[in-house]
Design an enzyme around this catalytic site. Sequence first.
Site, PDB file in Angstrom:
ATOM      1  N   LYS A   1      -7.589   1.682  -3.133  1.00 17.12           N
ATOM      2  CA  LYS A   1      -7.101   1.160  -1.847  1.00 17.12           C
ATOM      3  C   LYS A   1      -7.294   2.448  -0.755  1.00 17.12           C
ATOM      4  O   LYS A   1      -8.144   2.000   0.383  1.00 17.12           O
ATOM      5  CB  LYS A   1      -5.960   0.699  -1.703  1.00 17.12           C
TER       6      LYS A   1
ATOM      7  N   LYS B   1      -1.104   5.329   8.265  1.00 22.62           N
ATOM      8  CA  LYS B   1      -0.411   5.455   7.189  1.00 22.62           C
ATOM      9  C   LYS B   1      -1.432   5.677   5.989  1.00 22.62           C
ATOM     10  O   LYS B   1      -1.239   6.667   5.230  1.00 22.62           O
ATOM     11  CB  LYS B   1       0.435   4.109   7.109  1.00 22.62           C
TER      12      LYS B   1
ATOM     13  N   THR C   1       0.771  -1.292   0.017  1.00 19.31           N
ATOM     14  CA  THR C   1       0.063  -0.047   0.003  1.00 19.31           C
ATOM     15  C   THR C   1       1.078   1.333   0.011  1.00 19.31           C
ATOM     16  O   THR C   1       1.608   1.274   0.919  1.00 19.31           O
ATOM     17  CB  THR C   1      -0.930   0.074   1.176  1.00 19.31           C
TER      18      THR C   1
HETATM   19  P1  NAD Z   1       5.696  -5.843   7.378  1.00 18.63           P
HETATM   20  O1  NAD Z   1       6.705  -4.777   7.949  1.00 18.63           O
HETATM   21  O2  NAD Z   1       5.545  -7.067   8.225  1.00 18.63           O
HETATM   22  O3  NAD Z   1       6.723  -6.457   6.200  1.00 18.63           O
HETATM   23  C1  NAD Z   1       7.268  -5.718   5.139  1.00 18.63           C
HETATM   24  C2  NAD Z   1       8.698  -6.539   4.733  1.00 18.63           C
HETATM   25  O4  NAD Z   1       9.407  -5.890   3.700  1.00 18.63           O
HETATM   26  C3  NAD Z   1       9.580  -6.507   6.104  1.00 18.63           C
HETATM   27  O5  NAD Z   1       9.697  -7.647   6.342  1.00 18.63           O
HETATM   28  C4  NAD Z   1      10.832  -5.786   5.766  1.00 18.63           C
HETATM   29  O6  NAD Z   1      11.942  -6.524   6.205  1.00 18.63           O
HETATM   30  C5  NAD Z   1      10.801  -5.983   4.386  1.00 18.63           C
HETATM   31  N1  NAD Z   1      11.585  -5.126   3.384  1.00 18.63           N
HETATM   32  C6  NAD Z   1      11.628  -3.811   3.442  1.00 18.63           C
HETATM   33  N2  NAD Z   1      12.737  -3.187   2.660  1.00 18.63           N
HETATM   34  C7  NAD Z   1      13.053  -4.219   1.850  1.00 18.63           C
HETATM   35  C8  NAD Z   1      14.160  -4.349   0.977  1.00 18.63           C
HETATM   36  N3  NAD Z   1      14.848  -3.486   0.294  1.00 18.63           N
HETATM   37  N4  NAD Z   1      14.156  -5.740   0.231  1.00 18.63           N
HETATM   38  C9  NAD Z   1      13.637  -6.950   0.826  1.00 18.63           C
HETATM   39  N5  NAD Z   1      12.578  -6.865   2.071  1.00 18.63           N
HETATM   40  C10 NAD Z   1      12.256  -5.577   2.401  1.00 18.63           C
HETATM   41  O7  NAD Z   1       4.366  -5.263   6.587  1.00 18.63           O
HETATM   42  P2  NAD Z   1       3.212  -6.055   6.289  1.00 18.63           P
HETATM   43  O8  NAD Z   1       2.196  -6.007   7.415  1.00 18.63           O
HETATM   44  O9  NAD Z   1       3.518  -7.337   5.663  1.00 18.63           O
HETATM   45  O10 NAD Z   1       2.730  -5.003   5.269  1.00 18.63           O
HETATM   46  C11 NAD Z   1       3.063  -4.939   3.950  1.00 18.63           C
HETATM   47  C12 NAD Z   1       2.454  -3.749   2.832  1.00 18.63           C
HETATM   48  O11 NAD Z   1       1.103  -4.485   2.994  1.00 18.63           O
HETATM   49  C13 NAD Z   1       2.353  -2.577   3.651  1.00 18.63           C
HETATM   50  O12 NAD Z   1       2.429  -1.462   2.407  1.00 18.63           O
HETATM   51  C14 NAD Z   1       0.872  -2.142   4.478  1.00 18.63           C
HETATM   52  O13 NAD Z   1       0.468  -1.048   4.403  1.00 18.63           O
HETATM   53  C15 NAD Z   1       0.302  -3.269   3.519  1.00 18.63           C
HETATM   54  N6  NAD Z   1      -1.024  -3.944   3.998  1.00 18.63           N
HETATM   55  C16 NAD Z   1      -0.891  -4.597   5.417  1.00 18.63           C
HETATM   56  C17 NAD Z   1      -1.951  -5.180   5.975  1.00 18.63           C
HETATM   57  C18 NAD Z   1      -2.005  -5.765   7.092  1.00 18.63           C
HETATM   58  O14 NAD Z   1      -2.818  -6.090   7.946  1.00 18.63           O
HETATM   59  N7  NAD Z   1      -0.705  -5.905   7.722  1.00 18.63           N
HETATM   60  C19 NAD Z   1      -3.144  -5.244   5.312  1.00 18.63           C
HETATM   61  C20 NAD Z   1      -3.323  -4.518   3.802  1.00 18.63           C
HETATM   62  C21 NAD Z   1      -2.250  -4.083   3.473  1.00 18.63           C
END
Ligand code: NAD
Length: 294
Positions: A168, A243, A93
């Site tokens: 979204k 966010k 997102t």
């Molecule tokens: P998270 O922080 O658990 O996962 C993100 C991952 O990206 C981390 O593990 C981090 O180490 C990795 N990362 C960052 N930079 C990187 C790079 N350069 N190379 C490789 N890996 C890298 O977050 P999440 O909860 O999995 O959310 C991910 C996305 O999905 C976000 O944009 C969030 O807004 C969206 N989202 C989350 C939810 C939820 O309920 N958690 C729901 C809908 C959407």
Amino acid sequence: MTTIAFIGLGNMGNPMAANLVKAGHTVLGFDLVPENLDVAREHGITVAADAASAVKEADVVITMLPAGKHVLSVYDDIAPKAKKGALLIDCSTIDVDSARKAHAIAQKHGHASVDAPVSGGTGGAAAGTLTFMAGGSDEAFARAEPVLKPMAGRIVHCGGDGSGQAAKICNNMILGISMIGVAEAFVLAEKLGLSHQALFDVASTSSGQCWSLTSYCPVPGPVSASPANKDYKPGFAAALMLKDLKLSQEAAQAAGAATPLGAEATQIYGLFNAQGNAGVDFSGIINFLRGKTG
Ligand code: NAD
């Protein structure tokens, strides 16, 4: 079956990639956090040494990263190294502007691209029932749809580049506003001596009905699966709601749209986060409102 590179194996990415493995795809994964790579191995994902090695042999590259700056930096890194004509799908997102820049990077290097953020949270990611909101050309979407299917309950093609992100943030602005509205109604009901169940029974079958009430009720009792029954453990953390609301306000400002309730919801969730509630489920906003009542 397809060879898919999956970059970003966090709370969402890991279970999503696991469903691609279950569907028979070869998944090459990478994340910066070693613990996430251990979990990925347990799911049958082949862990790569870095993002560039993961994408080298892949027909499709999926990213699931925290914010726009992470997506753009990963795209700058991988787009020159991915197979010519690969399909790049970003499920993070992020803001619409960064999403469009990511499309431009991909296309400059001869790749097809789709922005495909999701709704449904970690539960939907594990169950393979996420809603995908996709933006991109008809050709790119036609290629993305079968790849997304094992992770999806619903896939909607919203329009051209960036339209998935636009959908979204509009959806989540509704969610942030409606959760505050439902929570305010429960706080008022408490003051008026009305039971939670009585308000739920009436509003859930009346014109006050909405998802924040019937699927994610902010008081314990009426909806057994809602985080209110688990001391507001997320679910969907207040930090993520803030966010998304901030993204909606940036977009509203850039586009010249009036969103006064979106602005107010952003301010309320900002205060809630600042009081140490970033890791609390966003429905915990009801406790913040209770704290404000005289
Ligand atoms: P998270 O922080 O658990 O996962 C993100 C991952 O990206 C981390 O593990 C981090 O180490 C990795 N990362 C960052 N930079 C990187 C790079 N350069 N190379 C490789 N890996 C890298 O977050 P999440 O909860 O999995 O959310 C991910 C996305 O999905 C976000 O944009 C969030 O807004 C969206 N989202 C989350 C939810 C939820 O309920 N958690 C729901 C809908 C959407």
